[in-house]
Design a protein around this motif. Structure first.
Motif, mmCIF file in Angstrom:
data_model
loop_
_atom_site.group_PDB
_atom_site.id
_atom_site.type_symbol
_atom_site.label_atom_id
_atom_site.label_comp_id
_atom_site.label_asym_id
_atom_site.label_seq_id
_atom_site.Cartn_x
_atom_site.Cartn_y
_atom_site.Cartn_z
ATOM 1 N N SER A 72 41.629 0.255 64.990
ATOM 2 C CA SER A 72 42.411 -0.587 64.064
ATOM 3 C C SER A 72 43.003 0.224 62.914
ATOM 4 O O SER A 72 42.993 -0.198 61.758
ATOM 5 C CB SER A 72 41.544 -1.730 63.512
ATOM 6 O OG SER A 72 41.278 -2.667 64.520
ATOM 7 N N THR A 96 46.815 -3.891 57.986
ATOM 8 C CA THR A 96 45.647 -3.635 58.831
ATOM 9 C C THR A 96 44.694 -2.664 58.156
ATOM 10 O O THR A 96 43.504 -2.950 57.984
ATOM 11 C CB THR A 96 46.076 -3.091 60.209
ATOM 12 O OG1 THR A 96 46.670 -4.149 60.966
ATOM 13 C CG2 THR A 96 44.879 -2.558 60.991
ATOM 14 N N THR A 97 45.205 -1.488 57.759
ATOM 15 C CA THR A 97 44.321 -0.471 57.179
ATOM 16 C C THR A 97 44.009 -0.733 55.718
ATOM 17 O O THR A 97 42.961 -0.317 55.222
ATOM 18 C CB THR A 97 44.942 0.929 57.288
ATOM 19 O OG1 THR A 97 46.195 0.961 56.569
ATOM 20 C CG2 THR A 97 45.178 1.319 58.735
ATOM 21 N N ASN A 101 40.988 -4.344 57.198
ATOM 22 C CA ASN A 101 39.860 -3.613 57.787
ATOM 23 C C ASN A 101 38.585 -3.657 56.966
ATOM 24 O O ASN A 101 37.480 -3.661 57.512
ATOM 25 C CB ASN A 101 40.250 -2.149 58.043
ATOM 26 C CG ASN A 101 41.018 -1.985 59.345
ATOM 27 O OD1 ASN A 101 41.215 -2.943 60.080
ATOM 28 N ND2 ASN A 101 41.467 -0.775 59.618
ATOM 29 N N SER A 158 44.844 -7.823 71.329
ATOM 30 C CA SER A 158 45.355 -7.433 70.022
ATOM 31 C C SER A 158 45.192 -5.935 69.839
ATOM 32 O O SER A 158 44.190 -5.364 70.279
ATOM 33 C CB SER A 158 44.622 -8.178 68.901
ATOM 34 O OG SER A 158 43.319 -7.655 68.726
ATOM 35 N N SER A 160 46.058 -4.544 66.637
ATOM 36 C CA SER A 160 46.070 -4.343 65.187
ATOM 37 C C SER A 160 45.279 -5.479 64.564
ATOM 38 O O SER A 160 45.050 -6.511 65.202
ATOM 39 C CB SER A 160 47.498 -4.353 64.633
ATOM 40 O OG SER A 160 48.045 -5.666 64.662
ATOM 41 N N SER A 161 44.877 -5.287 63.318
ATOM 42 C CA SER A 161 44.142 -6.364 62.652
ATOM 43 C C SER A 161 45.020 -7.587 62.444
ATOM 44 O O SER A 161 44.553 -8.718 62.514
ATOM 45 C CB SER A 161 43.581 -5.875 61.313
ATOM 46 O OG SER A 161 42.583 -4.902 61.523
ATOM 47 N N SER A 162 46.319 -7.365 62.185
ATOM 48 C CA SER A 162 47.237 -8.499 62.028
ATOM 49 C C SER A 162 47.254 -9.342 63.293
ATOM 50 O O SER A 162 47.169 -10.574 63.243
ATOM 51 C CB SER A 162 48.655 -8.000 61.715
ATOM 52 O OG SER A 162 48.701 -7.319 60.505
ATOM 53 N N ARG A 164 44.958 -9.313 65.715
ATOM 54 C CA ARG A 164 43.615 -9.860 65.958
ATOM 55 C C ARG A 164 43.368 -11.102 65.121
ATOM 56 O O ARG A 164 42.943 -12.147 65.622
ATOM 57 C CB ARG A 164 42.573 -8.782 65.614
ATOM 58 C CG ARG A 164 41.150 -9.347 65.379
ATOM 59 C CD ARG A 164 40.271 -9.207 66.534
ATOM 60 N NE ARG A 164 38.985 -9.889 66.367
ATOM 61 C CZ ARG A 164 37.877 -9.325 65.934
ATOM 62 N NH1 ARG A 164 37.884 -8.068 65.515
ATOM 63 N NH2 ARG A 164 36.744 -9.999 65.914
ATOM 64 N N TYR A 249 52.871 -10.020 58.167
ATOM 65 C CA TYR A 249 52.308 -8.688 57.938
ATOM 66 C C TYR A 249 53.258 -7.895 57.058
ATOM 67 O O TYR A 249 54.399 -8.296 56.822
ATOM 68 C CB TYR A 249 52.065 -7.947 59.258
ATOM 69 C CG TYR A 249 53.318 -7.664 60.049
ATOM 70 C CD1 TYR A 249 54.054 -6.484 59.860
ATOM 71 C CD2 TYR A 249 53.800 -8.568 60.990
ATOM 72 C CE1 TYR A 249 55.202 -6.231 60.583
ATOM 73 C CE2 TYR A 249 54.954 -8.326 61.717
ATOM 74 C CZ TYR A 249 55.650 -7.150 61.510
ATOM 75 O OH TYR A 249 56.791 -6.911 62.221
ATOM 76 N N TRP A 310 43.265 -11.684 52.804
ATOM 77 C CA TRP A 310 42.839 -11.421 54.177
ATOM 78 C C TRP A 310 41.342 -11.659 54.346
ATOM 79 O O TRP A 310 40.890 -12.104 55.394
ATOM 80 C CB TRP A 310 43.235 -10.004 54.596
ATOM 81 C CG TRP A 310 44.674 -9.944 54.991
ATOM 82 C CD1 TRP A 310 45.757 -9.906 54.157
ATOM 83 C CD2 TRP A 310 45.196 -9.963 56.321
ATOM 84 N NE1 TRP A 310 46.927 -9.893 54.892
ATOM 85 C CE2 TRP A 310 46.606 -9.918 56.220
ATOM 86 C CE3 TRP A 310 44.626 -9.990 57.582
ATOM 87 C CZ2 TRP A 310 47.442 -9.918 57.329
ATOM 88 C CZ3 TRP A 310 45.452 -9.975 58.694
ATOM 89 C CH2 TRP A 310 46.845 -9.948 58.560
#
Length: 322
Positions: A72, A96-97, A101, A158, A160-162, A164, A249, A310
């Motif tokens: 991720s 995401t980062t 995360n 997924s 990426s965290s977005s 996911r 995002y 988030w």
């Protein structure tokens, strides 16, 4: 001298050297590396390449776009966090980062605040819920009917965290059970979606729209509260029945902590010009996103607010830190 002390002295020495080079008007005087946390073809990769083109036009210096997908985005973020703070390694990344995360992992290999200097925001965008073009689902309602009839049978990917969190939110808000399958990057997930290994995903428009336009994927809904011009006939997921659904995002640039302020200022100037360039304009128009630039201070405040947002979304979606 301890290893920590040596690293501190080295970082300070490199920072002073970079500041001196800038003072002489030389920055950048050699190629720069844009590190991207996702695979080639991802939205972040596409934007990084557009910005790289503009950077080279402005400075006559080459830019290497280095895609370090996996975990991720943590692999890329950790790499940049440990890079020399001399202005020659830049993280072109997303929420995401730097917002999600920290809530998805119990232990990160980097600190999204302490290890970086914010440079500027770069852009914002939305996501799209897609299935294969030959799938028996022609609407979000069709998909939900199947998910409710056979809980746990459908799967979503997924990279990426977005992506996911968008999928987990979709499950939570629609009261369905859909299996999550993680990937290194959204293009990898798209490949398996096309191959029939997974049933659906909510992906960034940069990755999804070309496959939709090519007739390989079918769009069922967009993740933002407004329809996007690229897909005017596709309803929002909110319109399609999952009331209150909203998940976009953002992109931003960061340098390693202790990068000298004059270098960061020049870096920001070059990147802001890049966001306004023809290449970036084509990227945003082609993906349904929009340009967005900030000062370093504005990005720091925005990031802090986004991290809180988030965190709330992830907790509400019932996602436990891994």
């Amino acid at each position: 001298m301890t290893s920590i002390h040596r690293r501190t002295v080295l970082a300070a020495t490199l920072a002073l050297a970079a500041a001196g080079a800038f003072a002489q008007g030389k920055y950048p005087e050699k190629p720069v590396t844009f590190v991207v946390p996702f695979a080639a073809g991802s939205a972040t990769d596409q934007l990084a390449r557009a910005l790289a083109q503009s950077w080279t036009e402005q400075t006559k210096q080459a830019v290497v776009v280095d895609d370090k997908a996996g975990a991720s985005g943590s692999i890329a973020a950790q790499f940049v966090a440990k890079a020399p703070p001399d202005g020659y390694t830049v993280l072109i990344t997303t929420n995401t980062t730097h917002a999600a995360n920290e809530h998805l992992y119990k232990k990160l290999s980097y600190d999204p605040v302490k290890d970086f200097v914010p440079v500027t925001g770069l852009g914002k965008g939305g996501q799209v819920l897609v299935v294969r073009a030959d799938a028996p689902y022609h609407s979000v309602a069709d998909l939900l009917a199947r998910a409710r009839k056979e809980p746990g049978k459908l799967s979503f990917g997924s990279g990426s965290s977005s992506s996911r969190v968008a999928g987990e939110m979709f499950k939570q808000m629609s009261h369905t059970e859909i299996l999550h399958v993680p990937y290194k990057s959204n293009p990898n997930a798209i490949t398996d979606l096309l191959g029939g290994q997974i049933d659906l995903m909510i992906t960034d428009t940069a990755t999804g729209v070309p496959q939709i336009k090519a007739g390989k994927l079918r769009a069922l809904g967009v993740s933002t509260t407004k329809r996007i011009p690229l897909l005017p006939d596709v309803p929002t997921i909110d319109e399609a029945g999952v009331k209150g659904y909203d998940m976009g995002y953002w992109f931003a640039a960061y340098a390693p902590a202790n990068t000298p302020a004059p270098v960061v200022a020049r870096m920001r100037e070059l990147l802001v010009n890049g966001v306004r360039s023809a290449a970036a304009k084509n990227f945003f128009e082609g993906t349904g996103g929009e340009p967005w630039t900030t000062t370093p201070e504005e990005l720091a405040k925005f990031q802090a607010a986004e991290a809180q947002k988030w965190g709330k979304v992830i907790r509400a979606a019932g996602i436990e830190a891994e």
